[in-house]
Write a protein that holds these residues in place. Sequence first.
Motif, mmCIF file in Angstrom:
data_model
loop_
_atom_site.group_PDB
_atom_site.id
_atom_site.type_symbol
_atom_site.label_atom_id
_atom_site.label_comp_id
_atom_site.label_asym_id
_atom_site.label_seq_id
_atom_site.Cartn_x
_atom_site.Cartn_y
_atom_site.Cartn_z
ATOM 1 N N SER A 18 51.471 26.494 45.943
ATOM 2 C CA SER A 18 51.790 27.170 44.688
ATOM 3 C C SER A 18 50.533 27.498 43.894
ATOM 4 N N ILE A 19 49.601 26.544 43.817
ATOM 5 C CA ILE A 19 48.347 26.781 43.093
ATOM 6 C C ILE A 19 47.602 27.975 43.676
ATOM 7 N N ALA A 20 47.517 28.013 45.000
ATOM 8 C CA ALA A 20 46.789 29.107 45.652
ATOM 9 C C ALA A 20 47.467 30.452 45.388
ATOM 10 N N LEU A 21 48.777 30.503 45.533
ATOM 11 C CA LEU A 21 49.492 31.777 45.347
ATOM 12 C C LEU A 21 49.441 32.239 43.894
ATOM 13 N N VAL A 22 49.618 31.301 42.968
ATOM 14 C CA VAL A 22 49.550 31.665 41.547
ATOM 15 C C VAL A 22 48.150 32.164 41.200
ATOM 16 N N GLY A 23 47.139 31.445 41.676
ATOM 17 C CA GLY A 23 45.763 31.845 41.384
ATOM 18 C C GLY A 23 45.436 33.225 41.908
ATOM 19 N N LEU A 24 45.822 33.511 43.140
ATOM 20 C CA LEU A 24 45.504 34.808 43.746
ATOM 21 C C LEU A 24 46.307 35.941 43.121
ATOM 22 N N ASN A 25 47.596 35.716 42.911
ATOM 23 C CA ASN A 25 48.423 36.773 42.305
ATOM 24 C C ASN A 25 48.004 37.047 40.861
ATOM 25 N N ASN A 26 47.670 35.984 40.136
ATOM 26 C CA ASN A 26 47.191 36.180 38.766
ATOM 27 C C ASN A 26 45.882 36.945 38.745
ATOM 28 N N THR A 27 45.009 36.664 39.710
ATOM 29 C CA THR A 27 43.713 37.339 39.760
ATOM 30 C C THR A 27 43.873 38.842 39.933
ATOM 31 N N VAL A 28 44.854 39.244 40.713
ATOM 32 C CA VAL A 28 45.154 40.677 40.849
ATOM 33 C C VAL A 28 45.462 41.267 39.475
ATOM 34 N N GLY A 29 46.298 40.567 38.708
ATOM 35 C CA GLY A 29 46.635 41.042 37.366
ATOM 36 C C GLY A 29 45.451 41.016 36.425
ATOM 37 N N TYR A 30 44.628 39.965 36.522
ATOM 38 C CA TYR A 30 43.439 39.888 35.670
ATOM 39 C C TYR A 30 42.538 41.104 35.899
ATOM 40 N N PHE A 31 42.270 41.387 37.160
ATOM 41 C CA PHE A 31 41.366 42.501 37.469
ATOM 42 C C PHE A 31 41.924 43.816 36.953
ATOM 43 N N ASN A 32 43.191 44.062 37.202
ATOM 44 C CA ASN A 32 43.786 45.329 36.771
ATOM 45 C C ASN A 32 43.758 45.471 35.251
ATOM 46 N N THR A 33 43.831 44.364 34.552
ATOM 47 C CA THR A 33 43.756 44.398 33.085
ATOM 48 C C THR A 33 42.329 44.643 32.616
ATOM 49 N N ILE A 34 41.382 43.905 33.180
ATOM 50 C CA ILE A 34 39.983 44.030 32.767
ATOM 51 C C ILE A 34 39.430 45.418 33.076
ATOM 52 N N SER A 35 39.890 46.021 34.158
ATOM 53 C CA SER A 35 39.343 47.313 34.589
ATOM 54 C C SER A 35 39.729 48.467 33.682
ATOM 55 N N LYS A 36 40.640 48.233 32.737
ATOM 56 C CA LYS A 36 41.055 49.292 31.807
ATOM 57 C C LYS A 36 40.090 49.316 30.617
ATOM 58 N N TYR A 37 38.950 49.930 30.832
ATOM 59 C CA TYR A 37 37.909 49.973 29.797
ATOM 60 C C TYR A 37 38.360 50.697 28.539
ATOM 61 N N THR A 38 39.304 51.600 28.673
ATOM 62 C CA THR A 38 39.773 52.364 27.515
ATOM 63 C C THR A 38 40.684 51.550 26.610
ATOM 64 N N ASP A 39 41.153 50.407 27.097
ATOM 65 C CA ASP A 39 41.953 49.498 26.271
ATOM 66 C C ASP A 39 40.991 48.564 25.552
ATOM 67 N N LEU A 40 40.849 48.747 24.253
ATOM 68 C CA LEU A 40 39.843 48.020 23.482
ATOM 69 C C LEU A 40 40.398 46.799 22.766
ATOM 70 N N ASP A 41 41.548 46.307 23.209
ATOM 71 C CA ASP A 41 42.148 45.107 22.638
ATOM 72 C C ASP A 41 41.474 43.876 23.250
ATOM 73 N N THR A 42 40.717 43.161 22.450
ATOM 74 C CA THR A 42 39.945 42.020 22.973
ATOM 75 C C THR A 42 40.791 40.771 23.202
#
Length: 266
Positions: free
Chosen positions: A107-131
């Motif tokens: 569970s830890i491994a799957l949660v970590g990896l799936n969350n990381t996908v979401g983290y990257f997709n969020t961070i990559s939106k440079y036009t979203d300036l909500d810190t």
Amino acid sequence: MYFQISLIIIFSLFCGSNSLVSNYVPVIGRDLITPADIPRAALLTYTNQNDILSFSKSILNESPGDVFNITFSKYYLNNIVALSTSNTFGALSHYNSLISLFNDFNSIALVGLNNTVGYFNTISKYTDLDTTKFDSISMSINNLKSRVDSTKQLAITLASSMNTTKNSLSPSTPNAETVQVVKDNYDLAIRSVLSSVDRLNLIKSPLNDMSSIMSTFKDEVSFYVDFLTTDDEYMANMNTYIKRFLLYSNTLYSRSLLFSRLKELF
């Protein structure tokens, strides 16, 4: 009044139309969808050819020793259970604890990896300036780190408990040969569980890096919002940091892969 409104509209159009900021697009040409996209997106961010070769191999191959030791611990304990119809050697509770522990690893491994996908997709939106998104990601990673720590303690406790049971066995009940087989299997199971603790430590390291870099992303967005950096500077800095985040993510991927497949291996 009409003149002021016109100036505001013209200024807004001018600023919006001249912004050079765009979202980061990884080398795969789209957002990440599954954890398997992480190494594909990260591979070309390595600047050293040896590193590229090393990490490209790590996403395909696990250490045979790790795979053998961790996955076979279930069978070591099952062997002990099978040697007695009345749980003479005390392995049944350890076996159940091990299955529960391995479910936690998975569970830890799957949660970590799936969350990381979401983290990257969020961070990559440079036009979203909500810190605030960076605070949320950091909190999420830190929660997973706490879960890693608590699960690691469970593993250490299980290893200690098995060792206590092993040492409590009478050397001649039912006979010396059988008891020695039981003790050998306990030693192998203990070694396997402690090997999984080492793996958890390896997983936590890139999580620390991923959490730490969130404040850097947050600062860059804040500088840009406060007009302390230009569009070009903002894009260049964010590109540098997101590539670093990808490298951390790829390390997490390579170190989590075995745990993410534990149910398949079982």
